[in-house]
Design an enzyme around this catalytic site. Structure first.
Site, PDB file in Angstrom:
ATOM      1  NE  ARG A 224     -10.626 -64.914 -40.963  1.00 43.88           N
ATOM      2  CZ  ARG A 224     -10.119 -65.895 -41.711  1.00 43.88           C
ATOM      3  NH1 ARG A 224     -10.411 -67.148 -41.474  1.00 43.88           N
ATOM      4  NH2 ARG A 224      -9.286 -65.603 -42.704  1.00 43.88           N
ATOM      5  CG  HIS A 272      -7.820 -71.188 -38.388  1.00 44.19           C
ATOM      6  ND1 HIS A 272      -7.986 -69.846 -38.156  1.00 44.19           N
ATOM      7  CD2 HIS A 272      -8.120 -71.364 -39.703  1.00 44.19           C
ATOM      8  CE1 HIS A 272      -8.351 -69.241 -39.274  1.00 44.19           C
ATOM      9  NE2 HIS A 272      -8.443 -70.148 -40.235  1.00 44.19           N
TER      10      HIS A 272
HETATM   11  N1  NAP Z   1     -11.232 -72.145 -41.238  1.00 41.88           N
HETATM   12  C1  NAP Z   1     -10.436 -72.092 -42.288  1.00 41.88           C
HETATM   13  O1  NAP Z   1      -9.478 -72.850 -42.373  1.00 41.88           O
HETATM   14  C2  NAP Z   1     -10.748 -71.125 -43.385  1.00 41.88           C
HETATM   15  C3  NAP Z   1     -10.052 -71.227 -44.601  1.00 41.88           C
HETATM   16  C4  NAP Z   1     -10.380 -70.353 -45.629  1.00 41.88           C
HETATM   17  C5  NAP Z   1     -11.379 -69.405 -45.455  1.00 41.88           C
HETATM   18  N2  NAP Z   1     -12.029 -69.309 -44.260  1.00 41.88           N
HETATM   19  C6  NAP Z   1     -13.099 -68.332 -44.067  1.00 41.88           C
HETATM   20  O2  NAP Z   1     -14.250 -68.854 -44.720  1.00 41.88           O
HETATM   21  C7  NAP Z   1     -15.146 -67.770 -45.037  1.00 41.88           C
HETATM   22  C8  NAP Z   1     -15.682 -67.932 -46.454  1.00 41.88           C
HETATM   23  O3  NAP Z   1     -14.635 -67.847 -47.400  1.00 41.88           O
HETATM   24  P1  NAP Z   1     -14.972 -67.700 -48.971  1.00 41.88           P
HETATM   25  O4  NAP Z   1     -13.687 -67.773 -49.676  1.00 41.88           O
HETATM   26  O5  NAP Z   1     -16.058 -68.625 -49.353  1.00 41.88           O
HETATM   27  O6  NAP Z   1     -15.542 -66.204 -48.988  1.00 41.88           O
HETATM   28  P2  NAP Z   1     -16.295 -65.456 -50.191  1.00 41.88           P
HETATM   29  O7  NAP Z   1     -16.105 -66.184 -51.468  1.00 41.88           O
HETATM   30  O8  NAP Z   1     -15.854 -64.029 -50.117  1.00 41.88           O
HETATM   31  O9  NAP Z   1     -17.842 -65.551 -49.788  1.00 41.88           O
HETATM   32  C9  NAP Z   1     -18.353 -64.851 -48.723  1.00 41.88           C
HETATM   33  C10 NAP Z   1     -19.863 -65.063 -48.659  1.00 41.88           C
HETATM   34  O10 NAP Z   1     -20.367 -64.261 -47.573  1.00 41.88           O
HETATM   35  C11 NAP Z   1     -21.551 -63.598 -48.026  1.00 41.88           C
HETATM   36  N3  NAP Z   1     -21.757 -62.363 -47.277  1.00 41.88           N
HETATM   37  C12 NAP Z   1     -20.873 -61.375 -47.006  1.00 41.88           C
HETATM   38  N4  NAP Z   1     -21.459 -60.390 -46.298  1.00 41.88           N
HETATM   39  C13 NAP Z   1     -22.749 -60.772 -46.118  1.00 41.88           C
HETATM   40  C14 NAP Z   1     -23.872 -60.182 -45.477  1.00 41.88           C
HETATM   41  N5  NAP Z   1     -23.789 -58.976 -44.870  1.00 41.88           N
HETATM   42  N6  NAP Z   1     -25.030 -60.859 -45.483  1.00 41.88           N
HETATM   43  C15 NAP Z   1     -25.127 -62.070 -46.089  1.00 41.88           C
HETATM   44  N7  NAP Z   1     -24.117 -62.683 -46.732  1.00 41.88           N
HETATM   45  C16 NAP Z   1     -22.936 -62.040 -46.733  1.00 41.88           C
HETATM   46  C17 NAP Z   1     -21.289 -63.312 -49.475  1.00 41.88           C
HETATM   47  O11 NAP Z   1     -22.522 -63.023 -50.129  1.00 41.88           O
HETATM   48  P3  NAP Z   1     -22.568 -62.716 -51.717  1.00 41.88           P
HETATM   49  O12 NAP Z   1     -22.251 -64.046 -52.380  1.00 41.88           O
HETATM   50  O13 NAP Z   1     -23.948 -62.294 -51.961  1.00 41.88           O
HETATM   51  O14 NAP Z   1     -21.516 -61.680 -51.984  1.00 41.88           O
HETATM   52  C18 NAP Z   1     -20.620 -64.612 -49.916  1.00 41.88           C
HETATM   53  O15 NAP Z   1     -21.578 -65.565 -50.271  1.00 41.88           O
HETATM   54  C19 NAP Z   1     -14.356 -66.497 -44.806  1.00 41.88           C
HETATM   55  O16 NAP Z   1     -14.720 -65.927 -43.545  1.00 41.88           O
HETATM   56  C20 NAP Z   1     -12.911 -66.976 -44.716  1.00 41.88           C
HETATM   57  O17 NAP Z   1     -12.122 -66.119 -43.930  1.00 41.88           O
HETATM   58  C21 NAP Z   1     -11.733 -70.165 -43.225  1.00 41.88           C
END
Ligand code: NAP
Length: 309
Positions: A224, A272
């Protein structure tokens, strides 16, 4: 008899094919496009809905977000009993792996420099770089970060991972929590951001943290825009500590025309698009989860609203 009622409220999305797909996947279900004053539904399919929608549907049992990130949705006042469900991969993880691997490889192999040499009519060679000198740090080892870390290992890059809770991933050196944050940064030269956006992770890519990357560091932000302090990235690239960045997400989207990122020679931009929601896969997944929920079965991808992701 209808199993349940579904309302669809997704901004910037053509509703026709979604409604058609949901109706085909859930033939006994009433699926309708939300309009102000619409009848109450059991489940909602949403993307960036207005607050009015949620206020008018206080009885919702579940809200299905047609994306992985729920940061924008969680800023709204949610119906009291609704569970929030995110897309769980649904074809996004492989796209993200493709995108990040190409960005890392394009940087590591100096492909842009070769391309500009060729455009200038120059047949030049550079000394091959050692991948041991390019450890990649993946911030966030969730659905997308895990897939990206594994894909990078296929190219034999040293891979570090950082997440809130400790993880065990074959071939990945894992760091977790605030205690290991600085060690993770110091061990990384290329930084890939795949964290969830929460109040704790907002602005996490700033001057103090990015300065801890190894010299010549490179930043790939695909999570993000609000994770990154834009001016701090620019000043670290301009001072030479960082060698550049690939950015797919921005604080304001579309990126405002006057933003310095547009013209910066060391920053690669995409609009994006690193991991797009794929409609057919998403409809199949959401329909399956609605049926599971109606049967009282456990559900993958349920968001912990208090935690923020
Ligand atoms: N650019 C694009 O086209 C696109 C598309 C889809 C998603 N995204 C973005 O990609 C990102 C990841 O998506 P996802 O589906 O993989 O998310 P997810 O499955 O919810 O994983 C989030 C990760 O962030 C970690 N995290 C959260 N808070 C933290 C903190 N305070 N300190 C350290 N680690 C922390 C979590 O740790 P834990 O594993 O320990 O809980 C987890 O490993 C999101 O921001 C999403 O919005 C972008």
């Amino acid at each position: 008899m209808n199993l349940f009622r579904v309302t669809f409220c997704c901004s910037n999305t053509d509703p026709g094919p979604w409604l058609e797909g949901l109706r085909a996947a859930l033939p006994q279900t009433e699926v309708s496009l939300w309009q102000p004053g619409a009848a109450p539904a059991d489940y909602a399919v949403v993307w960036a809905p207005p607050q009015q929608f949620l206020d008018e549907q206080p009885q919702l049992k579940a809200i299905f977000n047609i994306g992985a990130g729920v940061d924008a949705l969680l800023k709204l006042r949610l119906p009291p009993r609704a569970v929030v469900v995110r897309l769980d991969d649904a074809g996004m993880a492989v796209q993200m792996a493709e995108y990040v691997c190409q960005a890392v490889i394009r940087h590591f192999r100096e492909l842009d420099t070769y391309a500009s040499d060729i455009r200038a009519g120059q047949w030049t060679f550079r000394k091959p770089r050692q991948r041991e000198d390019f450890p990649v740090g993946v911030m966030g080892l969730g659905v997308l970060g895990t897939r990206v870390a594994q894909a990078l290992r296929q190219f034999e890059f040293p891979v570090n991972g950082w997440s809130r809770s400790p993880k065990v991933l074959v071939g990945v050196r894992s760091f977790s929590g605030a205690a290991q944050w600085h060690d993770f940064l110091a061990a990384s030269r290329v930084l890939v951001n795949l964290l969830a956006l929460t109040p704790q992770t907002q602005n996490i890519l700033n001057h103090a943290t990015l300065s801890r990357l190894q010299p010549g560091g490179y930043v790939i932000n695909v999570a993000r825009g609000a994770h990154l302090v834009d001016d701090d990235l620019l000043s670290l690239i301009d001072s030479g500590h960082l060698s550049g960045a690939t950015l797919d997400v921005f604080r304001t989207e579309p990126l405002p025309p006057a933003h310095r990122f547009w013209q910066h020679p060391k920053i690669i931009l995409t609009p994006h698009t690193s991991a797009r929601t794929l409609r057919e896969q998403s409809i199949a997944q959401i329909a399956g989860k609605m049926v599971a929920l109606a049967r009282g079965e456990p559900l993958a991808g349920q968001v912990d609203v208090a935690r923020g992701y």
